[in-house]
Scaffold this motif. Structure first.
Motif, PDB file in Angstrom:
ATOM      1  N   THR A   1      -3.944  10.754  -1.813  1.00 21.17           N
ATOM      2  CA  THR A   1      -4.297   9.446  -2.343  1.00 21.17           C
ATOM      3  C   THR A   1      -3.856   8.350  -1.384  1.00 21.17           C
ATOM      4  O   THR A   1      -2.890   8.512  -0.643  1.00 21.17           O
TER       5      THR A   1
ATOM      6  N   VAL B   1      -6.988  -3.226  -7.063  1.00 21.03           N
ATOM      7  CA  VAL B   1      -6.590  -2.074  -6.258  1.00 21.03           C
ATOM      8  C   VAL B   1      -7.809  -1.576  -5.492  1.00 21.03           C
ATOM      9  O   VAL B   1      -8.918  -1.567  -6.017  1.00 21.03           O
TER      10      VAL B   1
ATOM     11  N   SER C   1       0.840  -1.199   0.000  1.00 18.84           N
ATOM     12  CA  SER C   1       0.000   0.000   0.000  1.00 18.84           C
ATOM     13  C   SER C   1       0.871   1.243   0.000  1.00 18.84           C
ATOM     14  O   SER C   1       2.067   1.195   0.301  1.00 18.84           O
TER      15      SER C   1
ATOM     16  N   GLY D   1      -8.739   1.909  -3.087  1.00 19.64           N
ATOM     17  CA  GLY D   1      -8.187   3.168  -2.603  1.00 19.64           C
ATOM     18  C   GLY D   1      -9.040   4.357  -2.963  1.00 19.64           C
ATOM     19  O   GLY D   1     -10.208   4.214  -3.327  1.00 19.64           O
TER      20      GLY D   1
ATOM     21  N   MET E   1      -3.854   3.880  -1.544  1.00 20.78           N
ATOM     22  CA  MET E   1      -4.249   2.684  -2.290  1.00 20.78           C
ATOM     23  C   MET E   1      -3.500   1.461  -1.789  1.00 20.78           C
ATOM     24  O   MET E   1      -2.390   1.567  -1.302  1.00 20.78           O
TER      25      MET E   1
END
Length: 156
Positions: free
Chosen positions: A112, A95, A7, A97, A114
């Motif tokens: 961001t 993914v 991550s 996120g 993810m």
């Protein structure tokens, strides 16, 4: 096959109007063009993006994948993406996120987060090496995406 994940989180102030960043992040052609190892992104329906990875090497094993993400947009503010393969389909990558955009005195704050998961034909014992490789690839993708985004927006 073993599943590995890594991550990342990031934030930056981008010195442009929020809507300009939003336009890029919601344009699958631009996102694909700006993101290393992504050959293309196709759109299915109103809320699914299908990501087509180009090949890359992980511990000497070639890897490419196609994965489906459900895109949830809160206009101008937030994009959430969740791995959502078609019913009965097995995808080797996915993914989860989000991107968040907020006004900032110098432009827009872009954040961001993810988590990337991949199934690889490697033993679980190789997890440390795989995660190290994944972090390197993720960092490279993030750095190049940021550089391409800023160049597109005319920010030096």
């Amino acid at each position: 096959m073993s599943t590995f994940s890594s991550s990342t989180t990031a934030e930056a102030v981008v010195p442009v109007e929020r809507d300009r960043v939003w336009e890029v992040l919601t344009d699958p052609d631009l996102v694909a063009r700006f993101t290393p190892f992504i050959a293309k992104i196709s759109v299915q329906g109103d809320d699914h993006w299908i990501w087509h990875m180009s090949g890359l090497q992980v511990l000497g094993k070639g890897f490419s994948a196609t994965f489906t993400e459900r895109m949830t947009l809160e206009e101008g503010k937030r994009i959430e993406f969740t791995h959502d393969p078609p019913q009965g389909a097995k995808e080797r990558a996915g993914v989860h996120g989000w991107y968040a955009l907020a006004d900032h005195p110098r432009g827009v704050m872009l954040e961001t987060s993810m988590e990337i998961c991949v199934d690889l034909p490697l033993p679980k014992i190789s997890g440390g090496a795989v995660r190290t490789t994944m972090r390197g690839v993720i960092n490279q993708m993030g750095d190049r995406f940021s550089k391409n985004l800023l160049a597109h927006l005319g920010v030096s």
